[in-house]
Design an enzyme around this catalytic site. Structure first.
Site, mmCIF file in Angstrom:
data_model
loop_
_atom_site.group_PDB
_atom_site.id
_atom_site.type_symbol
_atom_site.label_atom_id
_atom_site.label_comp_id
_atom_site.label_asym_id
_atom_site.label_seq_id
_atom_site.Cartn_x
_atom_site.Cartn_y
_atom_site.Cartn_z
ATOM 1 N N GLU A 202 8.758 -6.039 -7.217
ATOM 2 C CA GLU A 202 9.719 -6.236 -6.114
ATOM 3 C C GLU A 202 10.598 -7.469 -6.278
ATOM 4 O OE1 GLU A 202 7.410 -6.172 -2.523
ATOM 5 O OE2 GLU A 202 6.724 -4.121 -2.827
ATOM 6 N N ASN A 250 7.892 -2.912 -11.222
ATOM 7 C CA ASN A 250 7.495 -2.022 -10.123
ATOM 8 C C ASN A 250 8.283 -2.378 -8.862
ATOM 9 O OD1 ASN A 250 5.501 0.002 -9.192
ATOM 10 N ND2 ASN A 250 4.671 -1.643 -7.921
ATOM 11 N N HIS A 287 6.626 5.008 -1.417
ATOM 12 C CA HIS A 287 6.159 5.064 -0.026
ATOM 13 C C HIS A 287 7.220 5.879 0.708
ATOM 14 C CE1 HIS A 287 3.045 2.139 -0.823
ATOM 15 N NE2 HIS A 287 3.932 1.370 -1.408
ATOM 16 N N GLU A 318 2.460 4.069 -6.102
ATOM 17 C CA GLU A 318 1.870 3.748 -4.788
ATOM 18 C C GLU A 318 2.187 4.832 -3.759
ATOM 19 O OE1 GLU A 318 2.918 -0.193 -3.405
ATOM 20 O OE2 GLU A 318 2.843 -1.052 -5.413
ATOM 21 N N ASP A 320 2.506 7.343 -0.866
ATOM 22 C CA ASP A 320 1.947 7.861 0.385
ATOM 23 C C ASP A 320 3.075 8.534 1.148
ATOM 24 O OD1 ASP A 320 3.172 5.477 1.285
ATOM 25 O OD2 ASP A 320 1.254 4.473 1.621
HETATM 26 C C1 XIL Z 1 -0.435 -3.764 0.417
HETATM 27 C C2 XIL Z 1 -1.905 -3.502 0.654
HETATM 28 O O1 XIL Z 1 -2.116 -2.103 0.682
HETATM 29 C C3 XIL Z 1 -2.346 -4.120 1.954
HETATM 30 O O2 XIL Z 1 -3.758 -4.000 2.107
HETATM 31 C C4 XIL Z 1 -1.935 -5.578 2.010
HETATM 32 O O3 XIL Z 1 -2.250 -6.106 3.279
HETATM 33 C C5 XIL Z 1 -0.464 -5.742 1.732
HETATM 34 O O4 XIL Z 1 -0.142 -5.138 0.485
HETATM 35 N N1 XIL Z 1 3.807 -2.699 -2.189
HETATM 36 C C6 XIL Z 1 2.890 -3.197 -3.075
HETATM 37 C C7 XIL Z 1 1.466 -3.276 -2.683
HETATM 38 O O5 XIL Z 1 3.242 -3.458 -4.238
HETATM 39 O O6 XIL Z 1 0.804 -4.350 -3.293
HETATM 40 C C8 XIL Z 1 1.308 -3.352 -1.185
HETATM 41 O O7 XIL Z 1 -0.087 -3.304 -0.870
HETATM 42 C C9 XIL Z 1 2.071 -2.241 -0.513
HETATM 43 C C10 XIL Z 1 3.537 -2.351 -0.825
#
Ligand code: XIL
Length: 412
Positions: A202, A250, A287, A318, A320
């Site tokens: 990020e 990422n 996401h 990641e 969802d």
């Molecule tokens: C999130 C975790 O799932 C949580 O438990 C934590 O509180 C915050 O981070 N992008 C990312 C991940 O790269 O590391 C993040 O994970 C979600 C968004």
């Protein structure tokens, strides 16, 4: 969109039976005793009824997998031969007796949800604590799984001491020591297990202006003190430490081709490749929601092709699919299944796609629950319910959408 060729099976009957939000995950009467079991068998009594089946685009004669027909088979994501991961929390492995067996049965790769982040692993300068992260990597090793290392350099979940560093020398020294120590730890103690690193996470942001958005480097102690060169430096240090690891950039909001952040990210990554920086892949967090947008599957496929054209691998890192916008009713569950299927297929169909990872296992554990479905002043009763397994690890319709994608059935 679910635009064509849905094969509706007993939808009216099921709906008149009152199937509503969350009912899909409930065990039939009399099956409570199965809750004490672990592993794949424990999932069987709670299989959701399949309401709708889809034709597979590649082979219209094949329909989406009907759960009822296979309920006695111990099917799992990992048996498909694909590399399929989940974000895992070390503390939950110890506390939730169904969690570890479900992960070991279903997935062949894991990402530490938080345990490898800087604040967890180097909370004080030069003081490293690998306890929780090592527990996860040990679990992976014992179960024949690989690990994605997440993440070496990120503006978030940084310990205060890093945020408060001033001067390029101090930041460079901390960055170098952190990457070298963490990467070398896994190279030496768990050879071949941590196969990939999200080296930088990020780094870009979008600044909104009157003419629209512009991609900018996100404010961080690394960017402030080292300029944009911190990204190339981080990759070089990681590569020098473990030449065998796959090194990824990422980010989120860069999954489609268009938009300021996507364009800026592609240009930034292209620049790294052109400069000979040792970067091997692009991680798309993904996401997302249940509709075919942000990005649509075709848009995502086009973006993958563009990164593959640079000679990079890609991963969904990641994923969802939040149901906040639509609810956890039958339609929401089906759109979620469809969305998982289409997006995962877009990745899996590309030879450049190394793996797909879901950001969690059961809906009850999702990070999205921290905010629930709050929108401004309004808190909806709906739950994000974004994952493949329900609260009691029953396979949701989403599970079947994923399974079908992994086995080469893209829904029409
Ligand atoms: C999130 C975790 O799932 C949580 O438990 C934590 O509180 C915050 O981070 N992008 C990312 C991940 O790269 O590391 C993040 O994970 C979600 C968004």
């Amino acid at each position: 969109m679910m635009r064509s060729r849905l094969w509706v099976m007993g939808l009216a009957a099921s709906m008149s039976g009152g199937l509503g939000c969350g009912d899909e995950d409930r065990a039939p009467a009399g099956s409570e005793s199965s809750g004490a079991q672990t592993g794949v068998e424990s999932l069987q009594p709670e299989e959701p009824a399949q309401l709708i089946s889809y034709e597979c685009r590649q082979d219209p004669a094949r329909k989406s997998t009907p759960p009822g027909a296979v309920a006695s088979e111990a099917q799992s994501f990992r048996e498909t031969g694909r590399t399929v991961g989940a974000a895992v929390a070390a503390w939950r492995l110890a506390e939730d007796e169904q969690y570890g067996p479900t992960i070991a049965a279903q997935f062949n790769q894991l990402t530490a949800e938080n345990e490898m982040k800087w604040e967890s692993i180097e909370p004080e300068p030069g003081v490293f604590d690998f306890t929780a992260a090592d527990a996860l990597v040990t679990f992976a090793q014992q179960n024949g799984m690989k690990v994605r290392g997440h993440t070496l350099v990120w503006h978030s979940q940084l310990p205060t001491w890093v945020d408060e560093l001033t001067g390029a020398d101090a930041v460079r020294a901390a960055l170098t020591n952190h990457i070298q120590t963490v990467v070398a730890h896994y190279r030496d103690n768990f050879p071949g297990v941590v196969v990939a690193w999200d080296v930088v996470n990020e780094a870009l942001n979008v600044q909104q202006g009157p003419m629209g958005g512009t991609a900018i480097f996100r404010d961080s102690v690394f960017y402030r003190e080292l300029g944009e060169g911190f990204i190339a430096e981080a990759f070089q240090i990681a590569s020098a430490t473990d030449p065998d690891a796959l090194l990824f950039y990422n980010d989120f909001g860069v999954e489609g081709v268009n938009g300021a952040k996507s364009t800026g990210t592609f240009d930034m990554v292209s620049g790294l490749v052109a400069a000979g920086v040792p970067i091997h892949g692009m991680g798309f967090q993904m996401h997302t929601g249940p509709l075919d947008q942000g990005p649509g599957a075709a848009d995502f496929a086009a973006n993958i092709a563009r990164y593959a054209g640079l000679g990079l691998q890609v991963e969904i890192t990641e994923m969802d699919v939040s149901l906040c916008a639509i609810g956890g009713n039958v339609l929401g569950q089906e759109l979620q299944r469809y969305r998982y299927n289409r997006i995962l297929t877009a990745c899996l169909e590309s030879p450049a796609c190394r793996s797909v990872t879901l950001w969690g296992v059961g809906d009850a554990n999702s990070w999205l629950n921290d905010n629930g479905c709050t929108q401004g002043m309004i808190t909806l009763e709906t739950q994000p319910a974004p994952l493949a397994f329900g609260d009691t690890y029953a396979r949701k319709p989403a599970w079947w959408g994923i399974y079908d994608a992994l086995t080469g059935c893209e829904y029409q």
